[in-house]
Design a protein around this motif. Structure first.
Motif, mmCIF file in Angstrom:
data_model
loop_
_atom_site.group_PDB
_atom_site.id
_atom_site.type_symbol
_atom_site.label_atom_id
_atom_site.label_comp_id
_atom_site.label_asym_id
_atom_site.label_seq_id
_atom_site.Cartn_x
_atom_site.Cartn_y
_atom_site.Cartn_z
ATOM 1 N N TRP A 126 0.812 -1.222 0.000
ATOM 2 C CA TRP A 126 0.000 0.000 0.000
ATOM 3 C C TRP A 126 0.850 1.278 0.000
ATOM 4 C CZ3 TRP A 126 0.075 -3.632 3.910
ATOM 5 C CH2 TRP A 126 0.709 -3.263 5.094
ATOM 6 N N ALA A 127 2.179 1.132 -0.012
ATOM 7 C CA ALA A 127 3.033 2.331 -0.071
ATOM 8 C C ALA A 127 2.869 2.996 -1.438
ATOM 9 C CB ALA A 127 4.480 1.935 0.135
ATOM 10 N N ASN A 128 2.708 4.322 -1.458
ATOM 11 C CA ASN A 128 2.560 5.005 -2.748
ATOM 12 C C ASN A 128 3.775 5.887 -3.046
ATOM 13 O OD1 ASN A 128 2.317 7.378 -1.289
ATOM 14 N ND2 ASN A 128 0.088 7.414 -1.410
ATOM 15 N N SER A 129 3.758 6.523 -4.221
ATOM 16 C CA SER A 129 4.958 7.245 -4.659
ATOM 17 C C SER A 129 5.262 8.474 -3.793
ATOM 18 C CB SER A 129 4.828 7.646 -6.124
ATOM 19 O OG SER A 129 3.621 8.315 -6.320
ATOM 20 N N ILE A 130 4.201 9.141 -3.276
ATOM 21 C CA ILE A 130 4.453 10.313 -2.420
ATOM 22 C C ILE A 130 5.173 9.852 -1.149
ATOM 23 C CG2 ILE A 130 3.382 12.240 -1.176
ATOM 24 C CD1 ILE A 130 0.979 11.953 -3.104
ATOM 25 N N GLY A 131 4.662 8.743 -0.591
ATOM 26 C CA GLY A 131 5.290 8.173 0.600
ATOM 27 C C GLY A 131 6.742 7.822 0.338
ATOM 28 N N ALA A 132 7.016 7.265 -0.865
ATOM 29 C CA ALA A 132 8.385 6.851 -1.200
ATOM 30 C C ALA A 132 9.325 8.056 -1.239
ATOM 31 C CB ALA A 132 8.388 6.131 -2.542
ATOM 32 N N VAL A 133 8.891 9.137 -1.913
ATOM 33 C CA VAL A 133 9.770 10.310 -2.033
ATOM 34 C C VAL A 133 9.986 10.972 -0.672
ATOM 35 C CG1 VAL A 133 9.996 12.605 -3.047
ATOM 36 C CG2 VAL A 133 9.157 10.719 -4.436
ATOM 37 N N VAL A 134 8.883 11.142 0.085
ATOM 38 C CA VAL A 134 8.999 11.782 1.407
ATOM 39 C C VAL A 134 9.841 10.908 2.331
ATOM 40 C CG1 VAL A 134 7.724 12.605 3.433
ATOM 41 C CG2 VAL A 134 6.824 13.009 1.143
ATOM 42 N N GLY A 135 9.612 9.589 2.257
ATOM 43 C CA GLY A 135 10.383 8.661 3.099
ATOM 44 C C GLY A 135 11.868 8.737 2.802
ATOM 45 N N LEU A 136 12.212 8.736 1.500
ATOM 46 C CA LEU A 136 13.632 8.816 1.113
ATOM 47 C C LEU A 136 14.245 10.118 1.618
ATOM 48 C CD1 LEU A 136 16.034 7.614 -0.499
ATOM 49 C CD2 LEU A 136 15.227 8.873 -2.481
ATOM 50 N N ALA A 137 13.507 11.216 1.453
ATOM 51 C CA ALA A 137 14.015 12.519 1.916
ATOM 52 C C ALA A 137 14.229 12.492 3.430
ATOM 53 C CB ALA A 137 13.039 13.621 1.530
ATOM 54 N N ALA A 138 13.261 11.908 4.162
ATOM 55 C CA ALA A 138 13.373 11.844 5.626
ATOM 56 C C ALA A 138 14.562 10.981 6.031
ATOM 57 C CB ALA A 138 12.090 11.263 6.209
ATOM 58 N N GLY A 139 14.729 9.845 5.322
ATOM 59 C CA GLY A 139 15.846 8.948 5.641
ATOM 60 C C GLY A 139 17.189 9.626 5.420
ATOM 61 N N LEU A 140 17.319 10.334 4.295
ATOM 62 C CA LEU A 140 18.575 11.035 3.990
ATOM 63 C C LEU A 140 18.814 12.146 5.001
ATOM 64 C CD1 LEU A 140 18.414 11.173 0.098
ATOM 65 C CD2 LEU A 140 20.102 9.955 1.457
ATOM 66 N N ALA A 141 17.744 12.876 5.343
ATOM 67 C CA ALA A 141 17.892 13.970 6.323
ATOM 68 C C ALA A 141 18.367 13.405 7.661
ATOM 69 C CB ALA A 141 16.558 14.691 6.489
ATOM 70 N N SER A 195 2.049 7.454 3.091
ATOM 71 C CA SER A 195 1.204 6.726 2.131
ATOM 72 C C SER A 195 -0.221 6.579 2.660
ATOM 73 C CB SER A 195 1.767 5.340 1.852
ATOM 74 O OG SER A 195 3.020 5.445 1.248
ATOM 75 N N LEU A 196 -0.344 6.246 3.947
ATOM 76 C CA LEU A 196 -1.681 6.045 4.510
ATOM 77 C C LEU A 196 -2.443 7.362 4.576
ATOM 78 C CD1 LEU A 196 -0.800 3.424 7.272
ATOM 79 C CD2 LEU A 196 -1.981 3.017 5.110
ATOM 80 N N LEU A 197 -1.718 8.479 4.812
ATOM 81 C CA LEU A 197 -2.375 9.788 4.878
ATOM 82 C C LEU A 197 -2.806 10.269 3.490
ATOM 83 C CD1 LEU A 197 -0.151 11.658 7.515
ATOM 84 C CD2 LEU A 197 -2.432 10.710 7.851
ATOM 85 N N THR A 198 -1.988 9.944 2.451
ATOM 86 C CA THR A 198 -2.288 10.486 1.119
ATOM 87 C C THR A 198 -3.076 9.509 0.256
ATOM 88 O OG1 THR A 198 -0.154 9.668 0.374
ATOM 89 C CG2 THR A 198 -0.250 11.980 1.022
ATOM 90 N N GLY A 199 -3.529 8.418 0.842
ATOM 91 C CA GLY A 199 -4.318 7.445 0.063
ATOM 92 C C GLY A 199 -3.436 6.324 -0.428
ATOM 93 N N PRO A 200 -3.505 5.156 0.257
ATOM 94 C CA PRO A 200 -2.614 4.038 -0.085
ATOM 95 C C PRO A 200 -2.880 3.484 -1.478
ATOM 96 C CG PRO A 200 -4.253 3.383 1.547
ATOM 97 C CD PRO A 200 -4.406 4.854 1.374
ATOM 98 N N MET A 201 -1.889 2.780 -2.020
ATOM 99 C CA MET A 201 -2.007 2.150 -3.341
ATOM 100 C C MET A 201 -3.082 1.065 -3.286
ATOM 101 S SD MET A 201 0.159 2.714 -5.974
ATOM 102 C CE MET A 201 1.505 1.870 -6.730
ATOM 103 N N LYS A 202 -3.843 0.932 -4.357
ATOM 104 C CA LYS A 202 -4.805 -0.176 -4.464
ATOM 105 C C LYS A 202 -4.087 -1.359 -5.121
ATOM 106 C CE LYS A 202 -8.591 2.155 -3.262
ATOM 107 N NZ LYS A 202 -7.895 3.322 -2.701
ATOM 108 N N GLU A 203 -4.531 -2.545 -4.751
ATOM 109 C CA GLU A 203 -3.886 -3.740 -5.291
ATOM 110 C C GLU A 203 -3.921 -3.771 -6.828
ATOM 111 O OE1 GLU A 203 -2.899 -8.129 -4.350
ATOM 112 O OE2 GLU A 203 -4.340 -7.146 -3.075
ATOM 113 N N LYS A 204 -5.042 -3.310 -7.392
ATOM 114 C CA LYS A 204 -5.173 -3.394 -8.859
ATOM 115 C C LYS A 204 -4.226 -2.437 -9.581
ATOM 116 C CE LYS A 204 -9.152 -0.234 -9.188
ATOM 117 N NZ LYS A 204 -9.311 0.096 -7.756
#
Length: 641
Positions: A435-450, A531-540
């Motif tokens: 259910w992780a989405n692309s916004i979560g991925a970018v924000v997560g990467l930025a947070a991890g690097l920070a 991801s959960l705040l911005t609408g998680p990925m749907k399985e389809k």
């Protein structure tokens, strides 16, 4: 450092060193003018996906067994004892997880660049973020890998500093740009053999001079250098069983699971089974390398005892100490110092050649091909070679920068460690959490690097301010293993007078072995929350085959409908019959599936030619399923497994 102790090379030593460079260049030229002559990007960047298990595994081993490691491990053991050996425990999981989780996912998607996965799983933005992070990490790292051993060599033997840097940089650029991945892998094999030979020679001669291995062991026990199992759970302790055995797993995953330089090796294997096997073969080799490093440290201790060349002022830093020891042991044996230096530079060459090749691949596949889809194969191959050459020159420029800035060596290794964790987190987020989405991925990467840079820089500053009252003798830091640890003081003072740190200071003094784990966890946690705040990925919406069904397996006790809600039912092509009935419908996202298929290895297609023709006809009609060689490849590999 007194001039007296500079020991010089004999002609024989220079000849042996030159032979290493000539042989490496020769292998490169051989692959430039034989076989397919590196005419296609598939051959130049992926070795035509035709490599067998042994060369791949030795190449995997050589890539991160850099010169810095060869110099770092023995002085670590000499100074602190064999606690470091417990890092070997992390190799089990650190190689099993890539073999059975990452390799199947990457191999079945037929990728060239690891970051292609990020686009299939998330979107183009995430792919570009991952690629840029990786390029930044590798460019900084390779200059230092080239410069650090040359600097140590120059300090101890008076070997010409820039002569060594240029000779290595240019030879390496030459064979990488001409011979492609095949040349890189086969030179790695040759260099691994030289590395083992050099280290073994030092241990054998050193031990016999110290009075045999039994004597070495006795002295090590008397000097309390043989460490027991330290089960202290404190994450601030530099090396304990937990930091090495558990924290080390994340470090290994960042290197062997998702780093382009390594994944490219797996993907160049003939079949998925060979890729997995190469991972297994690396395991005993890794243990041997670790043991050789530890033994060398113990032989050093048997020779010098507590009064190290560092204390006497013969050398200035820990990594020079190993070279001083080698020159001292081989004083009357011409040719052997040359062998060790060849071993040292083999370490450096294998690391930077992999860096050049993986950087060329990533730049080509992620930053150029998507924007110039109609580029001809010949032009693309020429451009790939140009990129390998350009990165070689960038590497020399970085080595020059490292020489101007001096104390930046330490920081550069730290950056390598700091960036690996967040990238690992990004891949884990995509692969294990549907259910992780692309916004979560970018924000997560930025947070991890920070987070990584915050801890890294905080630690650096804290250590710099703490370093002033300590006598200069103990302020050396080990290049790779001691990325950003506290100032090295003797064992006694480390164990006795250590005030309990609180708050931010405690965070700054986290053991460097936990960095990878801490930063990758940050990426996953932040990524999931966003991801959960911005609408998680749907399985389809998921591209089939990009998620590893680990959650579905862990939550097996939940009823099917709840698991479906949590997106935990996506299979990773498991049984051959499932695959043939449900082809990956990746065509909408996969631009270059068909390109890979035509270059696919004959072995996989031979058995299923009729199936292939049939499916290709279907493919023309439907434009949905991928060409069947992709599909049959999965079937063949699955049955093989």
């Amino acid at each position: 450092m007194g001039e007296v102790v500079q020991m010089h090379f004999t002609t024989v030593d220079y000849v042996i060193f030159a032979l290493l460079l000539v042989a490496s260049a020769g292998i490169g030229l051989f692959y430039a003018f034989s076989g397919g002559r590196q005419r296609t990007t598939q051959e130049f960047l992926m070795a035509d996906r035709s490599m067998s298990c042994l060369p791949v595994s030795l190449s995997l081993l050589a890539t991160f067994q850099s010169a810095v490691a060869i110099l770092g491990a023995p002085s670590e053991v000499y100074t602190f004892g064999t606690q470091y050996w417990f890092l070997g425990c992390s190799y089990f999981l650190g190689l099993l997880i890539p073999a059975h989780v990452f390799i199947p996912v990457f191999y079945r998607l037929r990728l060239s660049s690891t970051y292609e996965y990020l686009e299939l799983r998330f979107n183009k933005t995430v792919r570009i973020c991952g690629t840029v992070t990786f390029i930044f990490q590798m460019v900084i790292y390779m200059g230092v890998v080239l410069y650090a051993p040359a600097l140590a060599l120059n300090a101890v033997t008076g070997f010409d500093l820039w002569g060594a840097v240029l000779a290595m940089g240019l030879v390496c650029t030459l064979y990488t740009a001409l011979g492609g991945l095949k040349a890189v892998i086969w030179t790695d094999v040759f260099q691994t053999v030289v590395m083992f030979a050099g280290q073994l020679a030092v241990i054998v001669v050193g031990a016999s001079q110290a009075g045999g291995m039994g004597e070495v062991w006795r002295k090590a026990i008397n000097g309390s250098r043989i460490a027991g199992l330290d089960l202290n759970p404190d994450p601030l302790e530099r090396h304990t069983f937990w930091t090495l055995g558990v924290g080390g797993v994340f470090l290994m995953l960042a290197l062997y699971g998702v780093n382009q330089a390594q994944v490219q090796r797996y993907l160049s294997s003939r079949t998925e089974k060979e890729a997995v096997m190469s991972c297994y073969v690396v395991f005993p080799c890794q243990q041997i390398v670790l043991c050789l490093g530890c033994l060398m440290g113990l032989v050093m201790f048997a020779r010098y005892g507590e009064d190290s060349p560092l204390d006497k002022g013969y050398v200035k830093t820990n990594d020079q100490m190993v070279l001083y020891f080698v020159m001292d042991v081989f004083r009357d044996l011409p040719g052997l110092p040359g062998l060790f230096v060849a071993c040292l530079f083999s370490g450096a060459l294998s690391t930077i050649s992999s860096a050049f090749n993986s950087l060329a691949t990533v730049t080509m596949e992620d930053l150029i091909k998507p924007y110039f889809p109609n580029m001809t194969e010949a032009k693309a191959t020429l451009l790939s070679k140009g990129l390998a050459l350009a990165y070689g020159l960038v590497c020399l420029a970085m080595a020059y920068l490292a020489s101007i800035m001096g104390s930046v060596l330490q920081a550069a290794f730290s950056i390598f460690g700091m960036v690996g964790g967040p990238l690992l987190g990004l891949f884990c987020l995509g692969m294990f959490f549907p259910w992780a989405n692309s916004i979560g991925a970018v924000v997560g990467l930025a947070a991890g690097l920070a987070m990584a840079f915050w801890i890294g820089i905080g630690n650096f500053v804290m250590r710099a301010s703490a370093a002033t009252p300590v006598p200069p003798l103990n302020t050396t830091a080990l290049p790779l293993f001691d990325n950003m640890t506290t100032v090295m003081t003797t064992l006694a003072s480390v164990t006795t007078a250590k005030p309990r740190l609180t708050g931010v200071e405690a965070l700054y003094s986290l053991s460097y072995m936990w960095y990878s784990a801490h930063n990758s966890t940050t990426v996953v946690v932040v990524g999931l929350i966003v991801s959960l705040l911005t609408g998680p990925m749907k399985e389809k919406d998921l591209t089939p085959g990009t998620v590893y069904p680990v959650l579905g397996t862990l939550l097996f006790f939940l009823p099917e409908r709840y698991r479906e809600k949590l997106c935990c039912v996506t299979p990773l092509a498991q049984k051959p019959k499932e695959i043939s009935t449900q082809p990956y419908q990746m065509a909408k996202k996969d631009r270059n599936g068909s390109a890979h298929c035509k270059d696919d290895t004959v072995a996989e297609d031979r058995d299923t030619a009729s199936h292939r023709v049939q499916t290709e006809e279907d493919d023309l009609e439907t434009r949905i399923a991928l060409p069947s060689c992709q599909l049959t490849a999965h079937t063949v590999q699955e049955t093989a497994l």
